[in-house]
Scaffold this active site. Structure first.
Site, mmCIF file in Angstrom:
data_model
loop_
_atom_site.group_PDB
_atom_site.id
_atom_site.type_symbol
_atom_site.label_atom_id
_atom_site.label_comp_id
_atom_site.label_asym_id
_atom_site.label_seq_id
_atom_site.Cartn_x
_atom_site.Cartn_y
_atom_site.Cartn_z
ATOM 1 N N ASP A 1 46.242 73.427 15.996
ATOM 2 C CA ASP A 1 45.072 72.988 16.768
ATOM 3 C C ASP A 1 45.549 73.034 18.209
ATOM 4 O OD1 ASP A 1 43.319 71.415 18.344
ATOM 5 O OD2 ASP A 1 42.542 70.488 16.523
ATOM 6 N N HIS A 2 45.107 74.037 18.957
ATOM 7 C CA HIS A 2 45.786 74.285 20.233
ATOM 8 C C HIS A 2 45.599 73.149 21.245
ATOM 9 C CE1 HIS A 2 41.878 75.793 21.675
ATOM 10 N NE2 HIS A 2 42.355 75.693 22.895
ATOM 11 N N HIS B 1 39.425 69.769 17.575
ATOM 12 C CA HIS B 1 39.961 69.374 18.885
ATOM 13 C C HIS B 1 39.543 67.958 19.293
ATOM 14 C CE1 HIS B 1 40.806 73.537 18.838
ATOM 15 N NE2 HIS B 1 39.698 73.983 19.384
HETATM 16 C C1 BG6 Z 1 38.344 77.219 20.430
HETATM 17 C C2 BG6 Z 1 36.892 77.419 20.102
HETATM 18 O O1 BG6 Z 1 39.004 76.596 19.375
HETATM 19 O O2 BG6 Z 1 38.448 76.404 21.583
HETATM 20 C C3 BG6 Z 1 36.151 78.041 21.266
HETATM 21 O O3 BG6 Z 1 36.776 78.256 18.963
HETATM 22 C C4 BG6 Z 1 36.373 77.242 22.513
HETATM 23 O O4 BG6 Z 1 34.767 78.160 20.991
HETATM 24 C C5 BG6 Z 1 37.854 76.978 22.726
HETATM 25 O O5 BG6 Z 1 35.861 77.986 23.600
HETATM 26 C C6 BG6 Z 1 38.070 76.018 23.870
HETATM 27 O O6 BG6 Z 1 39.434 75.976 24.167
HETATM 28 P P1 BG6 Z 1 39.932 75.620 25.627
HETATM 29 O O7 BG6 Z 1 41.409 75.553 25.497
HETATM 30 O O8 BG6 Z 1 39.437 76.712 26.521
HETATM 31 O O9 BG6 Z 1 39.293 74.308 25.956
#
Ligand code: BG6
Length: 496
Positions: A181-182, A244
Site C-alpha cells: 500500500d504505497h 490508503h
Molecule cells: C492509487 C489509486 O492507489 O493511488 C489512484 O489507484 C490514485 O487512483 C493514487 O490516483 C493516488 O496516489 P498518490 O500517491 O498520488 O496520492
C-alpha cells in the site's frame, strides 16, 4: 548496511507501474547507495524487447517520472547494466524454469545464493495463476530468501480478498508475502508514527477527552484519465478508502507500539480496524456519501464527465468521490467521529489530516475576543505540501485583550531542504530487499479493512444512484458531503 545480493523479477516489466514507479525508485536507491552490491532487475513480459530496447524504455520513464532526472550519465551507464529483459508467457508453466536459470546464472557469477524478489505488477485477475506457477519455481522453496510483492487492488471485496489470501498462504509463508500500500511508504505518513510515539507531548491528549474529531482528505485534481477500464470495477471507495485512507486512519488511531517489530505494529493497526463500528446497510445513507463528476472545466480546460471517459459505461453508477464517517468503539476513541473523503477532479490536490481539539473548559476572556476564538487544530499535510501546523490562540499586540488564531509550523522544506524525500516506492522496495514487512499489509489487515467498507459497497450496489453526475470538476464534491459533516456542526478543512 546494504541489502543482500538480490535478483528482482518484475512481472509486467514493460508496463506502466515499472516505467513510472518501480525502476525510477530502484534508480534513486542506487544513486543514494542503498542498492545491494550485487543485484539484477529482470523485466518479464510477453512483448519482444532486446535488453537495450528495454533499458531505453525504462530510461525514458526515469526522464519523465523520477524525482531525479539525470542525463545519460555515468550513473545510468552503471545502473543500466543491472537491467535485463526476459521474454516469457506467464501463462505457460514451462516458461518459469527460465527464471530459475537466471538465478543460477547470477548465483554462479556472484558466488553467493542471492535473495529473489518477485514483483507482481500485473492486472489483479492474473495474480492467482502466476502465484500458483511461481510457487513451483525451485527458488521459492527457500522461504528465507524469496519474497513475493503483490500490488493493489488486493481482492474486489471481502470474499475475493479472503480467497486470495487463502491461496497465497497455501503457497507461501505469510512472511514471504508483501502486500503493498504505497501510502505507507510516504515520508509524511511514516512521520505520523514519529510524531505520535517519539514525543511525550501528544500522547496524553490523543484521545476522546481532548480530541473533538478527526478528518482525512485525499483530494486529486486529475480525473480517471485512461484508467476507465480499471476504475469501472473499482470506484473511489475501493480505490482509495479501503486501503490508503483506512491505513492512514490506523496510524492516527492505533495504540502505542511496544517495538517496531512488523507484527507488533500490524497488530496495533488491525485492532483499530476491528474496532471500527460496523455501519448497518440501512444506515449507510447517514454515514456515507458518493459522487460522480459531470462535465465542466479544470484549470481552464474542458473536462469530460466520468460517463464520457474511455471504457466507461455511459450510465455508470461508479463513484469518483466518496466520503464517510466512522466511529472507533474502544476506550480511546468512543464518540469521536473520523470523517474521510476522497475524490477525482477536486478543486485542489491535497492530502491532509486535521485533528480538531475540544473547547477549553472555561473561557475567561472578554466576550468580544470570543468572536475570533477558533479550536486548536493540528493539520498534518501529507502531500503535496509537507508540513505540520498547530493552530492556537495568541494575544494580538496592543492594549486590548484581543485574541486571534496563529499557526506554529514545521515544514519539511525549511527543516530539511526541498526535494530530498525518497518516494514511497523507494522506501518500500528497500524494505522488501531488507525483509522488513512493517509497512506492508498482513492478510488479516486487508480483510479487516474490507469488512469496514463492505456494508457501504453493498448498500450502494443495491441502490444505484439517481442523481449522478452530482458534482462538477474543480469543486469539493457533492453537496451531500458537506451536509454529512455540517450535520455534526463541522466543516471540511482545507489549506488556504
Ligand atoms: C492509487 C489509486 O492507489 O493511488 C489512484 O489507484 C490514485 O487512483 C493514487 O490516483 C493516488 O496516489 P498518490 O500517491 O498520488 O496520492
Amino acid at each position: 548496511v546494504k541489502p543482500p545480493a538480490t535478483v528482482i523479477f518484475i512481472f509486467g516489466g514493460s508496463g506502466d507501474l515499472n516505467q513510472r514507479k518501480l525502476t525510477p525508485a530502484l534508480y534513486n536507491l542506487f544513486i543514494d547507495g542503498w542498492m545491494p552490491e550485487q543485484f539484477q532487475i529482470i523485466g518479464l513480459g510477453r512483448s519482444e524487447y532486446s535488453d537495450d530496447k528495454f533499458r531505453t524504455h525504462l530510461f525514458d520513464g526515469i526522464q519523465e517520472f523520477s524525482r531525479r532526472k539525470d542525463g545519460k550519465d555515468k550513473i545510468w551507464e552503471t545502473f543500466s547494466k543491472h537491467i535485463s529483459y526476459l521474454q516469457m508467457d506467464a501463462e505457460n508453466p514451462a516458461a518459469y524454469s527460465k527464471m530459475s536459470d537466471e538465478v543460477k546464472k547470477f548465483a554462479a557469477e556472484w558466488k553467493t545464493e542471492p535473495h529473489v524478489m518477485f514483483y507482481l505488477a500485473v492486472a489483479p485477475q492474473l495474480v492467482p495463476d502466476i502465484a500458483v506457477k511461481l510457487a513451483k519455481v525451485q527458488e521459492c522453496g527457500d522461504k528465507q530468501k524469496t519474497r513475493v510483492v503483490v500490488e493493489k487492488p488486493f481482492g474486489h471485496d471481502l470474499k475475493s480478498a479472503h480467497e486470495l489470501n487463502q491461496l497465497l498462504n497455501s503457497l507461501f509463508d505469510e512472511d514471504q508475502i508483501y502486500r503493498i500500500d504505497h501510502y505507507l511508504g510516504k515520508e509524511t505518513v511514516q512521520n505520523i508514527l514519529a510524531m505520535r510515539f517519539a514525543n511525550a507531548l501528544f500522547e496524553p491528549i490523543w484521545n476522546r477527552n481532548y480530541i473533538d474529531h478527526i478528518q482525512i482528505t485525499a483530494a486529486e485534481t486529475v480525473g480517471v484519465e485512461d484508467r476507465g477500464g480499471y476504475y469501472e470495477r473499482s470506484g473511489a471507495l475501493r480505490d482509495m478508502v479501503q486501503n490508503h485512507i483506512l491505513q492512514l486512519l490506523c496510524i492516527l488511531a492505533m495504540e502505542a507500539p511496544v517495538s517496531f517489530d512488523a507484527n507488533e505494529i500490524r497488530n496495533k493497526k488491525v485492532d483499530v480496524l476491528n474496532a471500527i463500528r460496523k455501519i448497518s446497510r440501512d444506515q449507510v445513507h447517514a454515514y456515507a456519501v458518493r459522487g460522480q463528476y459531470g462535465e465542466g472545466w479544470m484549470k481552464g480546460e474542458k473536462a469530460k464527465a466520468y460517463r464520457q471517459e474511455k471504457n466507461v459505461d455511459p450510465k455508470s453508477a461508479i463513484e469518483t468521490f466518496a466520503a464517510a464517517k466512522f466511529y472507533i468503539d474502544n476506550w480511546r476513541w468512543q464518540g469521536v467521529p473520523f470523517y474521510v473523503r476522497t475524490g477525482k477532479y477536486m478543486h485542489q490536490k491535497t492530502t491532509i489530516v486535521s485533528i480538531e481539539f475540544k473547547q477549553p473548559p472555561h473561557y475567561a476572556f472578554p466576550s468580544e475576543s470570543a468572536d475570533t476564538w477558533r479550536p486548536n487544530r493540528l493539520i498534518i499535510s501529507i502531500q503535496p505540501d509537507m508540513d505540520i501546523r498547530l493552530r492556537f490562540q495568541a494575544k494580538r499586540p496592543g492594549q486590548t485583550m484581543s485574541l486571534n488564531p496563529v499557526d506554529m509550523i514545521f515544514s519539511y522544506k525549511d527543516a530539511y531542504g526541498a526535494g530530498h524525500e525518497p518516494e514511497a516506492y523507494e522506501t518500500l522496495l528497500l524494505d522488501v530487499m531488507e525483509g522488513n514487512a512493517t509497512q506492508f499489509m498482513r492478510a488479516d489487515q486487508v480483510e479487516a479493512a474490507w469488512k469496514v467498507v463492505m456494508p457501504i459497497i453493498e448498500a450502494w450496489e443495491a441502490r444505484p444512484p439517481v442523481d449522478f453526475p452530482n458534482y462538477a470538476p474543480n469543486s469539493w464534491g457533492p453537496e451531500d458531503a458537506e451536509a454529512l459533516i455540517a450535520r455534526d456542526g463541522h466543516n471540511w478543512v482545507t489549506l488556504p
